[in-house]
Design an enzyme around this catalytic site. Structure first.
Site, PDB file in Angstrom:
ATOM      1  N   LYS A 118      35.097  -4.651 -41.029  1.00  0.00           N
ATOM      2  CA  LYS A 118      35.886  -5.890 -40.930  1.00  0.00           C
ATOM      3  C   LYS A 118      35.522  -6.790 -42.089  1.00  0.00           C
ATOM      4  CE  LYS A 118      38.911  -7.493 -38.003  1.00  0.00           C
ATOM      5  NZ  LYS A 118      39.847  -6.604 -37.323  1.00  0.00           N
ATOM      6  N   SER A 360      47.477   2.628 -38.749  1.00  0.00           N
ATOM      7  CA  SER A 360      46.804   2.488 -40.050  1.00  0.00           C
ATOM      8  C   SER A 360      46.225   3.834 -40.485  1.00  0.00           C
ATOM      9  CB  SER A 360      45.666   1.467 -39.959  1.00  0.00           C
ATOM     10  OG  SER A 360      46.109   0.201 -40.347  1.00  0.00           O
TER      11      SER A 360
END
Ligand code: NAD
Length: 426
Positions: A118, A360
């Site tokens: 992240k 994704s």
């Protein structure tokens, strides 16, 4: 020169610290139940790698402004790490760390060959020009370029980042790498190697979880009463999918309030009137509060806005039969326990919102093979992955007699713990 102040010691920081701690608590429980030694928890309770960068950007007024950015890589035992980059004034280390752990869990639950990552930049994109945003996006990629890449760590969009920002980041990385490298990042525009179905992927994944949960509870979606908190990207598409499935969306909300109609709201009209920040209730007079809405009678409740909405305080008054968490962390651990005691089926965030990372992954696969799938192919593959993962988690919860959150963490953590063990790390 001006410097952007990193977010700290705010209410948000405290919330993010709590978020990290409750994630660690469930990871510990999951590893204990799976019989892993203490070292496994020591390895998995924090990201293995965390980078803080300073990004100078020349602003439109000619001054240089220096922004703070982060990239967390939770665990790369299974494969490259993967996860979004958010642009937000409240981004901080604790939040980025916790979110990278959640990405690892999601990847484990839907069985992708990834660990979690992240990133974030402390900034307010709503106050920045297009040119400034481009400079910031490119500067971030230059700053983290040594630790990211298609076989190392693959970024994606998140809060306040979009396909245009992904395109700038991909272009910058390709320049550094000296060849076109679409697999460096996902969530790109279609013409740059994006995938069909990426925009709606999270809401599709939530929809599939709602369908499977409804079947388990003997609820016919056609005519079922659904409440959705949040009318942005996730909540907006979800309202549409629920409406299309024949469900009656009786209430929706945004940051300004909630709309309720026991006969079902006109979702197409509301979507048409919604602004770009997911707000529509400000156009109406007869609104109720978000808190009131959560406690209304319904079959299915989907929190799709922000964290900590179902708590110890209101969990006993939730009337839904099923709660599906589209948002990250909308139900506290205490509330999770209360809902389980009341036999309300809770489908946890790490499972319910894994449609985005799944598509994704599909995008990355298509980039790597240079061969692209149709919308139908993507939807068919997504359906298979989410249905299988849902039942894997549900069956674990049934055989172990535990709630679906702990079951999801057990499924999610097992693969990375196993990979780390085979590598000889633990
Ligand atoms: P968004 O910014 O597009 O929309 C957020 C919505 O929540 C808006 O309608 C906003 O008005 C509303 N909201 C904000 N504060 C609120 C409050 N205090 N009370 C009620 N409503 C409030 O965000 P999104 O992309 O739809 O994401 C929503 C949630 O889903 C977040 O928790 C996000 O982390 C999670 N999520 C999103 C994705 C995705 O692909 N979009 C993927 C995984 C998880």
């Amino acid at each position: 020169m001006v410097a952007d102040k990193p977010a700290d010691s705010s209410k948000e920081s405290k919330e993010h610290l709590d978020m990290l701690k409750s994630t660690q608590t469930v990871i510990k429980k999951a590893l204990d139940k799976l019989g892993y030694p203490e070292e496994a928890y020591e390895l998995l309770r924090e990201p293995v790698r965390f980078m803080t960068v300073r990004i100078p950007v020349r602003m439109d007024d000619g001054q240089i402004k220096v922004f703070t950015g982060y990239r967390a890589q939770h665990n790369d035992a299974v494969g490259p790490t993967k996860g979004g980059v958010r642009f937000h004034p409240d981004v901080n280390e604790k939040e980025v760390s916790a979110l990278s752990i959640w990405m690892s869990l999601k990847a484990g639950i839907v069985d992708l060959p990834y660990g979690g990552g992240k990133g974030g930049i402390v900034c307010d994109p709503r106050e920045m020009s297009f040119r400034e945003l481009e400079g910031l996006s490119r500067g971030y990629v230059r700053a983290i370029s040594q630790i990211v890449g298609p076989t190392k760590d693959i970024p994606a969009p998140d809060v306040f980042t979009n396909s245009q920002i992904m395109a700038w980041m991909m272009d910058e990385y390709s320049r550094i790498d000296e060849f076109n490298n679409p697999g460096f990042i996902t969530g790109k525009p279609l013409v740059l190697g994006g995938s069909h179905g990426r925009d709606t992927a999270t809401a599709k994944g939530v929809t599939i979880c709602v369908e499977e949960a409804a079947k388990l509870r003997g609820i016919d979606l056609n005519g079922a009463r659904v409440i959705i908190q949040g009318f942005g990207n996730a909540g907006g598409f979800l309202s549409k999918f629920m409406n299309d499935a024949g469900a009656k969306v009786v209430a929706i909300s945004d940051a300004q309030g909630a709309l309720y109609d026991p006969d079902g709201l006109d979702i197409d009209y509301l979507l048409d009137r919604r602004d770009s920040f997911g707000t529509v209730t400000n156009l109406f007079e007869n609104t109720i509060s978000n808190d009131e809405m959560l406690e209304l009678d319904c079959d299915i409740l989907v929190p799709a806005a922000i964290a900590n909405q179902i708590t110890e305080e209101n969990a006993n008054r939730i009337k839904a039969n099923i709660v599906v968490e589209a948002a990250n962390g909308p139900t506290t651990l205490e509330a999770t326990k209360i809902l389980a005691e009341r036999d309300i089926l809770l489908v946890p965030d790490v499972l319910a919102s894994s449609g985005g990372v799944t598509v994704s992954y599909f995008e990355w696969v298509q980039n790597n093979q240079g061969y692209y799938w149709t919308e139908e192919e993507v939807q068919e593959k997504l359906q298979k992955v989410i249905v299988k993962s849902f039942h894997n988690v549900y069956d674990t919860s049934q055989t172990r007699n535990i709630d679906m959150r702990l079951a999801a963490y057990m499924v999610g953590v097992r693969k990375m713990a196993e990979a780390a063990r085979f590598r000889g790390w633990i």
